[in-house]
Design a protein around this motif. Structure first.
Motif, PDB file in Angstrom:
ATOM      1  N   CYS A 172       0.783  -1.209   0.022  1.00 21.65           N
ATOM      2  CA  CYS A 172       0.050   0.025   0.018  1.00 21.65           C
ATOM      3  C   CYS A 172       0.973   1.111  -0.156  1.00 21.65           C
ATOM      4  N   VAL A 173       0.808   1.994  -1.031  1.00 14.89           N
ATOM      5  CA  VAL A 173       1.942   3.112  -1.150  1.00 14.89           C
ATOM      6  C   VAL A 173       1.274   4.326  -0.242  1.00 14.89           C
ATOM      7  N   GLY A 174       0.181   4.541  -0.012  1.00 23.00           N
ATOM      8  CA  GLY A 174      -0.264   5.455   1.095  1.00 23.00           C
ATOM      9  C   GLY A 174      -0.234   5.233   2.389  1.00 23.00           C
ATOM     10  N   GLY A 175      -0.227   3.890   2.749  1.00 22.23           N
ATOM     11  CA  GLY A 175      -0.218   3.507   4.307  1.00 22.23           C
ATOM     12  C   GLY A 175      -1.555   3.316   4.567  1.00 22.23           C
ATOM     13  N   ALA A 176      -2.617   3.091   3.716  1.00 25.32           N
ATOM     14  CA  ALA A 176      -3.805   3.301   4.177  1.00 25.32           C
ATOM     15  C   ALA A 176      -4.233   1.737   4.903  1.00 25.32           C
ATOM     16  N   ARG A 177      -3.732   0.814   4.563  1.00 20.30           N
ATOM     17  CA  ARG A 177      -3.915  -0.294   5.038  1.00 20.30           C
ATOM     18  C   ARG A 177      -3.017  -0.698   6.264  1.00 20.30           C
ATOM     19  N   ASN A 178      -3.461  -1.156   7.346  1.00 21.43           N
ATOM     20  CA  ASN A 178      -2.787  -1.347   8.627  1.00 21.43           C
ATOM     21  C   ASN A 178      -2.979  -2.645   9.276  1.00 21.43           C
ATOM     22  N   PHE A 179      -2.044  -3.654   9.669  1.00 27.22           N
ATOM     23  CA  PHE A 179      -2.465  -4.778   9.992  1.00 27.22           C
ATOM     24  C   PHE A 179      -1.656  -5.122  11.334  1.00 27.22           C
ATOM     25  N   GLY A 180      -2.377  -5.701  12.378  1.00 29.16           N
ATOM     26  CA  GLY A 180      -1.411  -6.245  13.536  1.00 29.16           C
ATOM     27  C   GLY A 180      -2.580  -6.714  14.460  1.00 29.16           C
ATOM     28  N   ASP A 181      -2.054  -6.808  15.704  1.00 30.97           N
ATOM     29  CA  ASP A 181      -2.628  -7.472  16.723  1.00 30.97           C
ATOM     30  C   ASP A 181      -3.580  -6.580  17.455  1.00 30.97           C
ATOM     31  N   LEU A 182      -4.835  -6.968  17.392  1.00 35.77           N
ATOM     32  CA  LEU A 182      -5.892  -6.119  18.105  1.00 35.77           C
ATOM     33  C   LEU A 182      -5.923  -6.146  19.619  1.00 35.77           C
ATOM     34  N   ASN A 183      -5.034  -7.174  20.190  1.00 42.09           N
ATOM     35  CA  ASN A 183      -4.948  -7.346  21.636  1.00 42.09           C
ATOM     36  C   ASN A 183      -3.682  -6.676  22.237  1.00 42.09           C
ATOM     37  N   ASP A 184      -2.955  -6.141  21.533  1.00 44.07           N
ATOM     38  CA  ASP A 184      -1.870  -5.593  21.638  1.00 44.07           C
ATOM     39  C   ASP A 184      -2.050  -3.910  21.893  1.00 44.07           C
ATOM     40  N   PRO A 185      -2.479  -3.217  23.027  1.00 44.88           N
ATOM     41  CA  PRO A 185      -2.577  -1.840  23.033  1.00 44.88           C
ATOM     42  C   PRO A 185      -1.438  -1.089  22.319  1.00 44.88           C
ATOM     43  N   ASP A 186      -0.269  -1.416  22.187  1.00 49.33           N
ATOM     44  CA  ASP A 186       0.702  -0.500  21.583  1.00 49.33           C
ATOM     45  C   ASP A 186       0.638  -0.852  20.039  1.00 49.33           C
ATOM     46  N   SER A 187       0.136  -1.626  19.363  1.00 53.63           N
ATOM     47  CA  SER A 187       0.034  -2.102  17.940  1.00 53.63           C
ATOM     48  C   SER A 187      -0.481  -1.005  17.310  1.00 53.63           C
ATOM     49  N   VAL A 188       0.112  -0.671  16.050  1.00 53.28           N
ATOM     50  CA  VAL A 188      -0.598   0.389  15.044  1.00 53.28           C
ATOM     51  C   VAL A 188      -2.134   0.178  14.933  1.00 53.28           C
ATOM     52  N   VAL A 189      -2.610  -1.065  14.745  1.00 52.82           N
ATOM     53  CA  VAL A 189      -3.988  -1.129  14.640  1.00 52.82           C
ATOM     54  C   VAL A 189      -4.761  -0.782  16.074  1.00 52.82           C
ATOM     55  N   SER A 190      -4.415  -1.033  16.972  1.00 51.86           N
ATOM     56  CA  SER A 190      -4.996  -0.636  18.280  1.00 51.86           C
ATOM     57  C   SER A 190      -4.888   0.795  18.559  1.00 51.86           C
ATOM     58  N   LYS A 191      -3.807   1.273  18.155  1.00 53.64           N
ATOM     59  CA  LYS A 191      -3.681   2.736  18.332  1.00 53.64           C
ATOM     60  C   LYS A 191      -4.606   3.642  17.223  1.00 53.64           C
ATOM     61  N   LEU A 192      -4.748   3.101  16.199  1.00 53.14           N
ATOM     62  CA  LEU A 192      -5.617   3.503  15.393  1.00 53.14           C
ATOM     63  C   LEU A 192      -7.182   3.639  15.789  1.00 53.14           C
ATOM     64  N   LEU A 193      -7.449   2.589  16.210  1.00 55.04           N
ATOM     65  CA  LEU A 193      -8.870   2.391  16.896  1.00 55.04           C
ATOM     66  C   LEU A 193      -9.003   3.123  18.051  1.00 55.04           C
ATOM     67  N   ALA A 194      -8.102   3.286  18.845  1.00 52.28           N
ATOM     68  CA  ALA A 194      -8.247   4.060  20.051  1.00 52.28           C
ATOM     69  C   ALA A 194      -8.330   5.748  19.606  1.00 52.28           C
ATOM     70  N   GLU A 195      -7.726   5.947  18.633  1.00 51.88           N
ATOM     71  CA  GLU A 195      -7.605   7.572  18.262  1.00 51.88           C
ATOM     72  C   GLU A 195      -8.610   8.180  17.244  1.00 51.88           C
ATOM     73  N   ASN A 196      -9.138   7.283  16.685  1.00 52.00           N
ATOM     74  CA  ASN A 196     -10.111   7.691  15.420  1.00 52.00           C
ATOM     75  C   ASN A 196     -11.646   6.916  15.611  1.00 52.00           C
ATOM     76  N   ALA A 197     -12.747   7.605  15.080  1.00 50.36           N
ATOM     77  CA  ALA A 197     -13.923   7.089  15.015  1.00 50.36           C
ATOM     78  C   ALA A 197     -13.711   5.916  13.892  1.00 50.36           C
ATOM     79  N   VAL A 198     -14.248   4.842  14.099  1.00 52.08           N
ATOM     80  CA  VAL A 198     -14.172   3.671  12.909  1.00 52.08           C
ATOM     81  C   VAL A 198     -15.516   3.138  12.926  1.00 52.08           C
TER      82      VAL A 198
END
Length: 251
Positions: A181-207
């Motif tokens: 993904c050239v724009g960095g739109a797709r992010n993958f990781g561990d939803l159970n890890d609060p320090d993962s990119v995906v967890s931070k995105l969920l915590a900081e944004n309305a999804v």
């Protein structure tokens, strides 16, 4: 992207390898990070994807990468980006991108309908996979999926779909679509890890998720999903004709 890869590699050490199987394979109601954590397993990694639509430019690099990585037959897609022109009364037309793939649901509709148990949830990490050695190609799972994310592979004659590139993630790599993904739109990781990119995105944004009324609890989340697209999951491949949505339909 580097941070995403680094976080994922840190979590991969705790992944439990399951039984060896041949794998084939806007705003809608938002789902908070708390809801996500509750739906995931209490221990160990639980894989998910967050798609930031603010960064998606519809370049289809993810589509091509997936086809090449997974040898997807011509005319079929494990993932693709539908491109729409949204027209609202009194406003200029706007282009909208909707990357689509298997949602790897916590309550997948495809699993209970499989008569031979070929479709299953991967223990430990949560991917929905297909055991190609058991699949009889009946298509029940294809019909049951509310996200139109499955197809019968014309070459193998078994059910096929996105696997979150399970063969790659098991080896500590990111899914091909995320890596590309050239724009960095797709992010993958561990939803159970609060320090993962995906967890931070969920915590900081309305999804939001697609088709929340189906109550399948998807593990693919969208940032910036237009309300007009929350239910657009019916069989479109990339670059299909525009669709018009009047503002009063969203009132």
């Amino acid at each position: 992207m580097a941070t995403n890869r680094r976080d994922f590699l840190r979590s991969i050490g705790t992944v439990t390898m399951g039984a060896a199987a041949s794998v084939a394979g806007a705003s809608s109601p938002a789902r908070s990070a708390t809801d996500t954590a509750g739906a995931a397993a209490a221990k160990g990694p639980h894989h998910g994807m967050v798609v930031d639509l603010r960064k998606c430019i519809g370049c289809q690099a993810c589509t091509v990468a997936c086809i090449m990585e997974n040898d997807v037959p011509e005319g079929a897609f494990r993932t693709h980006v539908s491109v729409y022109e949204i027209v609202r009364e009194g406003k200029d037309p706007a282009m909208a991108m909707l990357p689509r793939l298997c949602n790897h649901c916590d309550e997948p509709a495809c699993v209970p309908v499989c008569p031979v148990g070929a479709t299953f949830k991967q223990e430990g990490t949560g991917e929905v996979l297909v055991d190609a050695s058991r699949c009889v190609g009946c298509g029940y799972c294809v019909q049951a999926c509310p996200y139109d994310a499955r197809f019968i592979n014309e070459e193998t004659q078994v059910a096929d779909k996105c696997t979150f590139c399970f063969h790659r993630t098991s080896a500590g790599l990111l899914p091909a679509c995320v890596e590309t993904c050239v724009g960095g739109a797709r992010n993958f990781g561990d939803l159970n890890d609060p320090d993962s990119v995906v967890s931070k995105l969920l915590a900081e944004n309305a999804v939001a998720v697609l088709r929340p009324e189906m109550k399948t609890h998807p593990n693919v989340f969208y940032i910036g999903l237009d309300q007009a697209l929350s239910g657009r999951v019916t069989g479109e491949a990339a670059y299909h004709p525009p669709f018009t949505q009047l503002e009063e339909e969203n009132a």
